[in-house]
Design a protein around this motif. Structure first.
Motif, PDB file in Angstrom:
ATOM      1  N   ASP A 237       0.755  -1.202  -0.082  1.00 20.69           N
ATOM      2  CA  ASP A 237      -0.036  -0.102  -0.019  1.00 20.69           C
ATOM      3  C   ASP A 237       0.814   1.191  -0.004  1.00 20.69           C
ATOM      4  OD1 ASP A 237       0.929   0.045   2.449  1.00 20.69           O
ATOM      5  OD2 ASP A 237      -0.821  -0.629   3.673  1.00 20.69           O
ATOM      6  N   ASN A 238       0.340   2.368   0.180  1.00 19.97           N
ATOM      7  CA  ASN A 238       1.202   3.509   0.114  1.00 19.97           C
ATOM      8  C   ASN A 238       1.490   4.030   1.541  1.00 19.97           C
ATOM      9  OD1 ASN A 238      -1.344   4.344   1.360  1.00 19.97           O
ATOM     10  ND2 ASN A 238      -1.657   6.257  -0.127  1.00 19.97           N
ATOM     11  N   VAL A 239       1.545   3.426   2.587  1.00 17.52           N
ATOM     12  CA  VAL A 239       1.987   3.773   3.812  1.00 17.52           C
ATOM     13  C   VAL A 239       3.361   3.334   4.014  1.00 17.52           C
ATOM     14  CG1 VAL A 239       1.651   3.162   6.255  1.00 17.52           C
ATOM     15  CG2 VAL A 239      -0.316   2.911   4.854  1.00 17.52           C
ATOM     16  N   PRO A 240       4.231   4.330   4.250  1.00 22.71           N
ATOM     17  CA  PRO A 240       5.681   4.214   4.326  1.00 22.71           C
ATOM     18  C   PRO A 240       6.104   3.166   5.393  1.00 22.71           C
ATOM     19  CG  PRO A 240       5.347   6.573   4.290  1.00 22.71           C
ATOM     20  CD  PRO A 240       3.804   5.887   4.548  1.00 22.71           C
ATOM     21  N   GLU A 283       4.100   0.409  -4.379  1.00 19.30           N
ATOM     22  CA  GLU A 283       2.669   0.849  -4.204  1.00 19.30           C
ATOM     23  C   GLU A 283       2.194   1.294  -5.562  1.00 19.30           C
ATOM     24  OE1 GLU A 283       3.426   5.324  -2.557  1.00 19.30           O
ATOM     25  OE2 GLU A 283       4.937   3.749  -1.548  1.00 19.30           O
ATOM     26  N   TYR A 284       3.117   1.230  -6.478  1.00 27.00           N
ATOM     27  CA  TYR A 284       2.689   2.024  -7.677  1.00 27.00           C
ATOM     28  C   TYR A 284       1.601   1.298  -8.491  1.00 27.00           C
ATOM     29  CZ  TYR A 284       6.441   4.601  -6.071  1.00 27.00           C
ATOM     30  OH  TYR A 284       7.316   5.238  -5.039  1.00 27.00           O
ATOM     31  N   VAL A 285       1.112   0.002  -8.474  1.00 19.67           N
ATOM     32  CA  VAL A 285       0.116  -0.777  -9.019  1.00 19.67           C
ATOM     33  C   VAL A 285      -0.837  -1.213  -8.142  1.00 19.67           C
ATOM     34  CG1 VAL A 285      -0.182  -2.501 -10.688  1.00 19.67           C
ATOM     35  CG2 VAL A 285       1.970  -1.355 -10.766  1.00 19.67           C
ATOM     36  N   PRO A 286      -1.690  -0.356  -7.595  1.00 18.49           N
ATOM     37  CA  PRO A 286      -2.708  -0.679  -6.582  1.00 18.49           C
ATOM     38  C   PRO A 286      -3.865  -1.151  -7.504  1.00 18.49           C
ATOM     39  CG  PRO A 286      -2.729   1.908  -6.931  1.00 18.49           C
ATOM     40  CD  PRO A 286      -1.545   1.101  -7.791  1.00 18.49           C
ATOM     41  N   VAL A 287      -4.626  -2.106  -6.807  1.00 21.84           N
ATOM     42  CA  VAL A 287      -5.998  -2.710  -7.233  1.00 21.84           C
ATOM     43  C   VAL A 287      -7.114  -1.891  -6.582  1.00 21.84           C
ATOM     44  CG1 VAL A 287      -5.083  -4.896  -7.708  1.00 21.84           C
ATOM     45  CG2 VAL A 287      -5.868  -4.482  -5.154  1.00 21.84           C
ATOM     46  N   ALA A 288      -6.800  -1.006  -5.426  1.00 19.42           N
ATOM     47  CA  ALA A 288      -7.817  -0.269  -4.998  1.00 19.42           C
ATOM     48  C   ALA A 288      -7.207   0.986  -4.487  1.00 19.42           C
ATOM     49  CB  ALA A 288      -8.624  -0.923  -3.976  1.00 19.42           C
ATOM     50  N   ASN A 290      -5.905   3.768  -1.995  1.00 21.05           N
ATOM     51  CA  ASN A 290      -5.504   3.600  -0.717  1.00 21.05           C
ATOM     52  C   ASN A 290      -6.283   4.669   0.381  1.00 21.05           C
ATOM     53  OD1 ASN A 290      -3.236   1.618  -0.633  1.00 21.05           O
ATOM     54  ND2 ASN A 290      -2.522   2.677  -2.345  1.00 21.05           N
ATOM     55  N   ASP A 291      -7.734   4.375   0.675  1.00 19.56           N
ATOM     56  CA  ASP A 291      -8.231   5.396   1.357  1.00 19.56           C
ATOM     57  C   ASP A 291      -9.015   4.579   2.483  1.00 19.56           C
ATOM     58  OD1 ASP A 291     -10.015   4.051  -0.186  1.00 19.56           O
ATOM     59  OD2 ASP A 291     -10.947   5.764  -1.212  1.00 19.56           O
ATOM     60  N   THR A 292      -8.996   3.516   2.629  1.00 24.76           N
ATOM     61  CA  THR A 292      -9.822   2.748   3.614  1.00 24.76           C
ATOM     62  C   THR A 292      -8.706   1.545   4.122  1.00 24.76           C
ATOM     63  OG1 THR A 292     -10.755   1.296   2.209  1.00 24.76           O
ATOM     64  CG2 THR A 292     -11.794   3.404   2.743  1.00 24.76           C
ATOM     65  N   PRO A 293      -8.652   1.246   5.491  1.00 23.52           N
ATOM     66  CA  PRO A 293      -8.018  -0.110   5.655  1.00 23.52           C
ATOM     67  C   PRO A 293      -8.045  -1.271   5.042  1.00 23.52           C
ATOM     68  CG  PRO A 293      -8.903   1.002   7.578  1.00 23.52           C
ATOM     69  CD  PRO A 293      -9.516   1.910   6.442  1.00 23.52           C
ATOM     70  N   GLU A 294      -9.576  -1.466   4.443  1.00 27.32           N
ATOM     71  CA  GLU A 294      -9.848  -2.477   3.624  1.00 27.32           C
ATOM     72  C   GLU A 294      -9.182  -2.484   2.380  1.00 27.32           C
ATOM     73  OE1 GLU A 294     -12.632  -2.038   6.857  1.00 27.32           O
ATOM     74  OE2 GLU A 294     -11.961  -0.709   5.151  1.00 27.32           O
ATOM     75  N   ASN A 295      -9.036  -1.400   1.686  1.00 32.81           N
ATOM     76  CA  ASN A 295      -8.457  -1.163   0.446  1.00 32.81           C
ATOM     77  C   ASN A 295      -7.042  -1.222   0.572  1.00 32.81           C
ATOM     78  OD1 ASN A 295     -10.950  -0.830  -0.714  1.00 32.81           O
ATOM     79  ND2 ASN A 295     -10.759   1.403  -1.095  1.00 32.81           N
ATOM     80  N   LYS A 296      -6.370  -0.659   1.585  1.00 32.72           N
ATOM     81  CA  LYS A 296      -5.009  -0.887   1.843  1.00 32.72           C
ATOM     82  C   LYS A 296      -4.491  -2.368   1.791  1.00 32.72           C
ATOM     83  CE  LYS A 296      -4.132   3.919   3.789  1.00 32.72           C
ATOM     84  NZ  LYS A 296      -3.754   4.486   4.915  1.00 32.72           N
ATOM     85  N   ALA A 297      -5.445  -3.122   2.514  1.00 32.65           N
ATOM     86  CA  ALA A 297      -5.191  -4.552   2.455  1.00 32.65           C
ATOM     87  C   ALA A 297      -5.246  -5.318   1.291  1.00 32.65           C
ATOM     88  CB  ALA A 297      -6.016  -5.248   3.551  1.00 32.65           C
TER      89      ALA A 297
END
Length: 320
Positions: A237-240, A283-288, A290-297
């Motif tokens: 995800d985009n969290v460092p 973090e550069y090819v996300p499938v959702a 990164n605005d919610t914990p579920e999407n980050k997972a």
């Protein structure tokens, strides 16, 4: 009955007269002999006359026949004469045309030579076109055969991909049932997506026991398919990362190291290292988003991309 002629009567009267006048017997006998001869001549003449009449009758018949033939010949002659006149007129006309042609023979010969040259040129062009058509027909047949071969290869590859997907699905059946693991076919490739929690602890690049078990079963399937290229992609995800180190500065490093850890497990369990590639996408090819914990997972995942080797297909495509 035939009538006696005048000569016979005269002789007979003379004989009677002589007899009546008591002529000499010798003369009487001579007369009688002469009479007999005359009568014989008369009979012969009458026979000759009958023969002559018969000849005359035959000749008259022949004359009538000849007249008929003469009339037919005359008719034929008239027809032939008329035909001769027509033929003569046609001859005169053709002769005139011939003389006209002769007078223009020089121009005609020149035109004929030009036409012959054009004809030869057309024949050459036709021969060239014929050879081109034959070559095109052969090339078309070759291409059609290649298309059939290509379609067969593509169909074989599609069946192989589908079969591989089914085998992978069966091998990882115990790890499915939620979003932690998915197996699907996209663009002719099998995508095995594993959630972070199935393989790693947060921020770690070491595969946990449950993940090793899943990867071992996956390796058992893949090592029986040497014609498969394996790409392992790490995603975050985009969290460092919470703590940088000498070997891990950011999420990109983390994604690469996780991919490398998975590759080592697959190789250890029988895969050919030459068929495996480790890569990190960070973090550069996300499938959702990164605005919610579920999407980050969802974004914290590892994708194992299985691609059938297409060397044979590419070689066939290069021949087109």
């Amino acid at each position: 009955m035939k009538r006696p002629n005048t000569s016979s009567l005269l002789i007979f009267s003379l004989a009677i007269t002589l007899l009546s006048s008591c002529v000499a017997k010798k003369e009487f006998d001579a007369l009688m002999t002469q009479k007999t001869g005359l009568e014989n001549d008369k009979v012969q003449l009458e026979e000759d006359l009958d023969v002559a009449k018969e000849k005359i009758n035959r000749l008259e018949v022949q004359v009538d026949d000849l007249k008929g033939k003469n009339n037919a010949l005359q008719s034929d002659f008239d027809l032939v004469s008329a035909e001769l006149k027509k033929t003569q007129a046609e001859y005169d006309r053709i002769k005139e045309l011939y003389e006209n042609l002769l007078s223009n023979s020089s121009q005609l010969n020149s035109d004929l030579a030009k036409q012959q040259q054009r004809l030869l040129a057309i024949e050459d062009d036709l021969d060239i076109e014929r050879r081109k058509n034959e070559e095109l027909a052969r090339d078309l047949a070759t291409r059609e055969a290649r298309v059939i071969e290509l379609e067969k290869l593509i169909a074989d590859k599609e069946r192989a991909v589908e079969s591989l997907k089914n085998k992978v699905t069966s091998a990882l059946l115990n790890f499915q049932g939620n979003d932690d693991l998915t197996v699907e076919v996209k663009n002719g490739k099998v995508y095995v997506s594993l959630a972070e929690k199935l393989l790693f602890k947060s921020g770690s690049s070491s595969v946990d026991e449950k993940g090793v078990s899943a990867l071992t079963q996956l390796a058992n399937v893949l090592k029986d398919n040497p014609d498969i290229n394996v790409m392992v992609e790490g995603h975050t995800d985009n969290v460092p990362i919470s703590r940088a180190s000498q070997y891990m500065n950011d999420n990109w490093d983390l994604s690469v190291m996780r991919a490398t850890s998975i590759v080592r497990i697959l190789v250890k369990n029988g895969l050919d290292p030459a068929t495996i590639t480790a890569s990190g996408r960070g973090e550069y090819v996300p499938v959702a988003t990164n605005d919610t914990p579920e999407n980050k997972a969802l974004n914290r995942r590892t994708e194992i991309i299985l691609t059938p080797k297409l060397d044979e297909l590419f070689q066939l495509l290069e021949t087109y």
